[in-house]
Design an enzyme around this catalytic site. Structure first.
Site, PDB file in Angstrom:
ATOM      1  N   LEU A  94     -46.576  -9.081  64.040  1.00  0.00           N
ATOM      2  CA  LEU A  94     -46.306  -7.678  63.692  1.00  0.00           C
ATOM      3  C   LEU A  94     -47.020  -7.302  62.390  1.00  0.00           C
ATOM      4  O   LEU A  94     -47.343  -8.163  61.572  1.00  0.00           O
ATOM      5  CB  LEU A  94     -44.794  -7.472  63.572  1.00  0.00           C
ATOM      6  CG  LEU A  94     -44.081  -7.643  64.927  1.00  0.00           C
ATOM      7  CD1 LEU A  94     -42.615  -7.980  64.748  1.00  0.00           C
ATOM      8  CD2 LEU A  94     -44.264  -6.398  65.786  1.00  0.00           C
ATOM      9  N   ASN A 108     -37.398 -16.221  61.215  1.00  0.00           N
ATOM     10  CA  ASN A 108     -38.102 -16.820  62.344  1.00  0.00           C
ATOM     11  C   ASN A 108     -37.705 -18.286  62.449  1.00  0.00           C
ATOM     12  O   ASN A 108     -37.368 -18.923  61.448  1.00  0.00           O
ATOM     13  CB  ASN A 108     -39.620 -16.705  62.146  1.00  0.00           C
ATOM     14  CG  ASN A 108     -40.395 -17.214  63.350  1.00  0.00           C
ATOM     15  OD1 ASN A 108     -40.016 -16.964  64.502  1.00  0.00           O
ATOM     16  ND2 ASN A 108     -41.470 -17.930  63.108  1.00  0.00           N
ATOM     17  N   THR A 109     -37.734 -18.801  63.679  1.00  0.00           N
ATOM     18  CA  THR A 109     -37.586 -20.242  63.864  1.00  0.00           C
ATOM     19  C   THR A 109     -38.883 -20.762  64.465  1.00  0.00           C
ATOM     20  O   THR A 109     -39.459 -20.141  65.363  1.00  0.00           O
ATOM     21  CB  THR A 109     -36.378 -20.599  64.756  1.00  0.00           C
ATOM     22  OG1 THR A 109     -36.373 -22.019  64.974  1.00  0.00           O
ATOM     23  CG2 THR A 109     -36.405 -19.887  66.099  1.00  0.00           C
ATOM     24  N   HIS A 110     -39.339 -21.891  63.932  1.00  0.00           N
ATOM     25  CA  HIS A 110     -40.656 -22.417  64.322  1.00  0.00           C
ATOM     26  C   HIS A 110     -40.510 -23.893  64.704  1.00  0.00           C
ATOM     27  O   HIS A 110     -39.868 -24.661  63.976  1.00  0.00           O
ATOM     28  CB  HIS A 110     -41.620 -22.268  63.139  1.00  0.00           C
ATOM     29  CG  HIS A 110     -42.998 -22.731  63.475  1.00  0.00           C
ATOM     30  ND1 HIS A 110     -43.871 -21.988  64.231  1.00  0.00           N
ATOM     31  CD2 HIS A 110     -43.648 -23.895  63.182  1.00  0.00           C
ATOM     32  CE1 HIS A 110     -44.992 -22.660  64.377  1.00  0.00           C
ATOM     33  NE2 HIS A 110     -44.894 -23.812  63.757  1.00  0.00           N
ATOM     34  N   THR A 145     -48.429 -15.286  59.204  1.00  0.00           N
ATOM     35  CA  THR A 145     -47.644 -15.980  60.239  1.00  0.00           C
ATOM     36  C   THR A 145     -47.177 -17.368  59.787  1.00  0.00           C
ATOM     37  O   THR A 145     -47.981 -18.156  59.276  1.00  0.00           O
ATOM     38  CB  THR A 145     -48.496 -16.134  61.511  1.00  0.00           C
ATOM     39  OG1 THR A 145     -49.050 -14.857  61.814  1.00  0.00           O
ATOM     40  CG2 THR A 145     -47.664 -16.596  62.681  1.00  0.00           C
ATOM     41  N   ASP A 146     -45.880 -17.646  59.991  1.00  0.00           N
ATOM     42  CA  ASP A 146     -45.292 -18.967  59.738  1.00  0.00           C
ATOM     43  C   ASP A 146     -45.504 -19.456  58.306  1.00  0.00           C
ATOM     44  O   ASP A 146     -45.689 -20.647  58.052  1.00  0.00           O
ATOM     45  CB  ASP A 146     -45.859 -20.012  60.730  1.00  0.00           C
ATOM     46  CG  ASP A 146     -45.549 -19.646  62.183  1.00  0.00           C
ATOM     47  OD1 ASP A 146     -44.500 -19.030  62.423  1.00  0.00           O
ATOM     48  OD2 ASP A 146     -46.359 -19.976  63.057  1.00  0.00           O
TER      49      ASP A 146
HETATM   50  C1  GRF Z   1     -38.753 -21.984  70.108  1.00  0.00           C
HETATM   51  O1  GRF Z   1     -39.162 -23.319  70.033  1.00  0.00           O
HETATM   52  C2  GRF Z   1     -39.275 -21.189  68.943  1.00  0.00           C
HETATM   53  O2  GRF Z   1     -39.296 -21.898  67.752  1.00  0.00           O
HETATM   54  C3  GRF Z   1     -40.680 -20.908  69.421  1.00  0.00           C
HETATM   55  O3  GRF Z   1     -40.497 -20.529  70.761  1.00  0.00           O
HETATM   56  C4  GRF Z   1     -39.396 -21.260  71.286  1.00  0.00           C
HETATM   57  C5  GRF Z   1     -38.464 -20.264  71.957  1.00  0.00           C
HETATM   58  O4  GRF Z   1     -37.763 -20.873  72.989  1.00  0.00           O
HETATM   59  N1  GRF Z   1     -41.341 -19.947  68.571  1.00  0.00           N
HETATM   60  P1  GRF Z   1     -36.798 -20.046  73.983  1.00  0.00           P
HETATM   61  O5  GRF Z   1     -37.633 -18.958  74.645  1.00  0.00           O
HETATM   62  O6  GRF Z   1     -35.694 -19.452  73.160  1.00  0.00           O
HETATM   63  O7  GRF Z   1     -36.303 -21.088  74.954  1.00  0.00           O
END
Ligand code: GRF
Length: 206
Positions: A94, A108-110, A145-146
């Site tokens: 974005l 965010n989760t990475h 990003t990230d």
């Molecule tokens: C997660 O591993 C997240 O960190 C990554 O995409 C995945 C999402 O998984 N960016 P889901 O669609 O919630 O199963």
């Protein structure tokens, strides 16, 4: 800020969204950038879902209108009175106006131990690099990003014979616990700021 309203941004299967709902994160809106499984998860949980389809903004190639797409996402979040944005497998980068609209309130989760392996192919790249430990990172999202400040991180071992799928699933098992917990901690912080000493009576109003 009383009763924080969370929007979850998705593009995929939505298993992290599902875990957030199971952990009673107050999800007020699910926003998808493409038709995906996460929208069905929102519907099953009776959470409003909005599709801001990339195909309406030039799709996935060089003609993608990132500014227009970001403007529409920001409008939709505003229309749903969202306070906190949680990206959970969201596949679109974005633009700045979204970060201006939600300063310090986009998470965010990475699926890697940032700053190692940023980007969309984190699991594949960790496996290809031959690391024996990878993991996941919850962080504040910024324009780059990230790269935003890390809020929580947990290691996950890489096992002999792992494929991208088996390793990603082992990482996601951790994300499904760590992300809801971190989002809830952020909500507590935001609600606490609004209802400091002497202001508890304002919590119920909105
Ligand atoms: C997660 O591993 C997240 O960190 C990554 O995409 C995945 C999402 O998984 N960016 P889901 O669609 O919630 O199963």
């Amino acid at each position: 800020m009383a009763h924080v309203r969370v929007a979850v941004l998705v593009s995929g299967t939505g298993s992290i969204l599902d875990a957030m709902l199971a952990e009673e994160v107050p999800v007020a809106l699910v926003l998808a950038d493409r038709p995906c499984g996460a929208v069905a998860i929102a519907a099953a949980a009776h959470v409003p879902a909005e599709l801001v389809d990339r195909l309406s903004f030039g799709g996935f190639g060089g003609s993608f209108d990132r500014a227009g797409f970001t403007r529409r996402v920001t409008e939709v979040l505003g229309a749903h009175d969202v306070d906190l944005v949680a990206m959970a497998g969201f596949g679109t980068v974005l633009a700045q106006p979204l970060f201006d609209a939600f300063p310090g309130r986009i998470l965010n989760t990475h699926p890697a131990l940032l700053p190692a392996f940023p980007g969309w192919h984190a699991v594949e790249e960790a496996l290809a690099a031959g690391v024996t430990v990878t993991g996941c990172t919850v962080h504040l999202a910024t324009l780059e990003t990230d790269a935003g400040p890390v809020l929580a991180q947990e290691e996950v071992p890489v096992l002999v014979g792992d494929t991208v799928e088996t390793l990603h699933e082992r990482i996601k098992q951790v994300e499904r616990r760590l992300y809801p917990a971190t989002v809830k901690a952020m909500i507590d912080t935001l609600e606490g700021q609004a209802s400091g000493p002497g202001r508890a009576d304002t919590r119920a109003r909105r």
